[in-house]
Design an enzyme around this catalytic site. Structure first.
Site, PDB file in Angstrom:
ATOM      1  CB  SER A 254      50.567 -19.690 -11.097  1.00  0.00           C
ATOM      2  OG  SER A 254      50.223 -19.404  -9.766  1.00  0.00           O
ATOM      3  CG  ASP A 351      43.285 -22.703 -10.163  1.00  0.00           C
ATOM      4  OD1 ASP A 351      43.654 -22.637  -8.975  1.00  0.00           O
ATOM      5  OD2 ASP A 351      44.023 -22.405 -11.112  1.00  0.00           O
ATOM      6  CG  HIS A 384      47.089 -23.256  -9.529  1.00  0.00           C
ATOM      7  ND1 HIS A 384      46.532 -22.087 -10.001  1.00  0.00           N
ATOM      8  CD2 HIS A 384      48.380 -22.953  -9.223  1.00  0.00           C
ATOM      9  CE1 HIS A 384      47.442 -21.125  -9.958  1.00  0.00           C
ATOM     10  NE2 HIS A 384      48.568 -21.636  -9.508  1.00  0.00           N
TER      11      HIS A 384
END
Length: 416
Positions: A254, A351, A384
């Site tokens: 991230s 994601d 994610h």
């Protein structure tokens, strides 16, 4: 609420979570956090959810609850949910079938032949249920931890942890630097990357996890300055822990994927190395995972779900109109060149926070520019933050990253 009502509610919630994990949702705006959490935890822990839900059903049956119409409805809903979870578990089991072809395409089909035999024995194509059945059990034998070592003068935000193998390695341990995520505004070094770091430390790599300054108190480029400061600290000090300061790989997810890719593409950028301009901050390999690669969204990928407000208000603290050059500089895609190190980019198709198209655009630009190897693995169904804790998908991903890191180190030791 009665026991039957609670059972039905849990069944409906389970079905929603399973649906969220299977479906690739886009442009859901304020529902995104709820969708993400449900899809993430269900997708990564599918079999564990089946286990506790079957156990709950057995308890309800023991007390004679199956005659209740609400329980009967809930059981049918649970049964549909379990079918979906079995599908999710099988999808995660196929992760190795995505990673190995990606590695072969990027490094060459016989890439493992480039790795010395004594190191090949540390590679694995299998995973252990003892790991993914205990998703939050991280510590491993043979790894010594050194915690909260200062690498800069920003207090808690400039501390690092070291995961050191107990056995010595000829030539010193290659180094893996882990940069945590958290949208540049939250996150701690203790919270992310542990499955990978312990895995590598058990196999003769020394791993370093860092904190860095966070927004809104910190303004870009403070974050990348701290990452480079950590690289400089490693270069100067890691030999004291048995590490080889000449080989540093970097990874993160991230915001950590953004910072690790940016650091790998901007070595020795003097304005981002105040006070340590002459220390080499080159890294020898990079593994960014579900990273943000383009603050400007120049390909209009995040239309309707833009990060611009977050970045303008908290991270950059200016708009793209006011300081476009700063936004360009903060975007890894702006820095792709033929001097990029070997890179392994990993992204999940589902994601909901950083869309897969952004990784595709970054990899396309990188492959067009660099002379080094680029590996891209796109994992079906992955959300994610999928590799924060142990799961089937995490274990296979860790194996794949270990292959890439060992290959990168072997090529560095014996360049063609």
């Amino acid at each position: 609420m009665s026991l039957a009502g609670i059972y039905l509610f849990l069944a409906l919630f389970s079905a929603f979570s399973t649906f969220a994990a299977i479906v690739q949702a886009r442009k859901i705006f304020y529902l995104t956090p709820v969708y993400f959490l449900c899809a993430w935890l269900c997708g990564e822990l599918a079999l564990l959810h089946i286990i506790w839900q079957v156990a709950l059903t057995a308890v309800v049956a023991f007390f004679g609850g199956l005659s209740d119409p609400l329980v009967q409805t809930g059981l049918w809903v649970f049964a549909a949910s379990w079918l979906g979870m079995v599908y999710l578990h099988c999808q995660a089991l196929d992760t190795a079938g995505r990673l190995r072809p990606a590695l072969g395409k990027g490094l060459g089909e016989d890439y493992r032949q480039d790795i010395p035999q004594e190191r090949r024995q540390h590679l694995s194509d299998t995973i252990s249920s003892s790991n993914w059945l205990r998703p939050f059990h991280f510590s491993r034998s043979g790894v010594q931890e050194h915690n909260n070592i200062a690498y800069g003068d920003a207090g808690k935000r400039n501390l690092l942890d070291i995961y050191q193998p107990q056995e010595e390695r000829e030539g010193g341990f290659p180094v893996l630097l882990q940069v945590h995520g958290g949208a540049w505004i939250i996150g701690e070094k203790e919270q992310q990357g542990k499955p990978l770091m312990y895995h590598m430390a058990q196999r003769g790599w020394i791993c370093v996890a860092i904190n860095y300054r966070l927004s809104p108190k910190a303004v870009f480029p403070d974050h990348i300055i701290d990452v480079k400061k950590a690289i400089a600290w490693i270069r100067q000090n890691i030999h004291e822990y048995g590490g080889n300061p000449d080989f540093i790989a970097i990874t993160g997810g991230s915001a950590g994927g953004h910072l690790s890719s940016l650091a790998s593409l901007t070595p020795n950028r003097r304005e981002w190395q105040p006070g340590f301009e002459d220390i080499d901050t080159t890294v020898q390999a990079a593994v960014p995972i579900y990273g943000v690669y383009d603050f400007l969204d120049r390909n209009n990928i995040r239309s309707g779900m833009s990060m611009e407000s977050l970045l303008s208000d908290k991270v950059m603290q200016c708009t793209p109109t006011e300081k476009r050059e700063a936004w360009e500089a903060a975007s890894p895609i702006s820095h792709v060149s033929d001097e990029a190190p070997p890179m392994f980019v990993i992204q999940g198709t589902h994601d909901s926070l950083v869309w897969v198209e952004e990784a595709r655009a970054f990899v396309s630009a990188l492959k067009a520019a660099t002379r080094e190897s680029v590996v891209y693995a796109e994992l079906p169904g992955a959300q994610h933050a999928f590799e924060i804790f142990h799961s089937v998908r995490t274990e296979h991903t860790v194996n794949g990253v270990a292959d890439f890191l060992e290959w990168s180190h072997a090529r560095w030791l014996s360049p063609e």
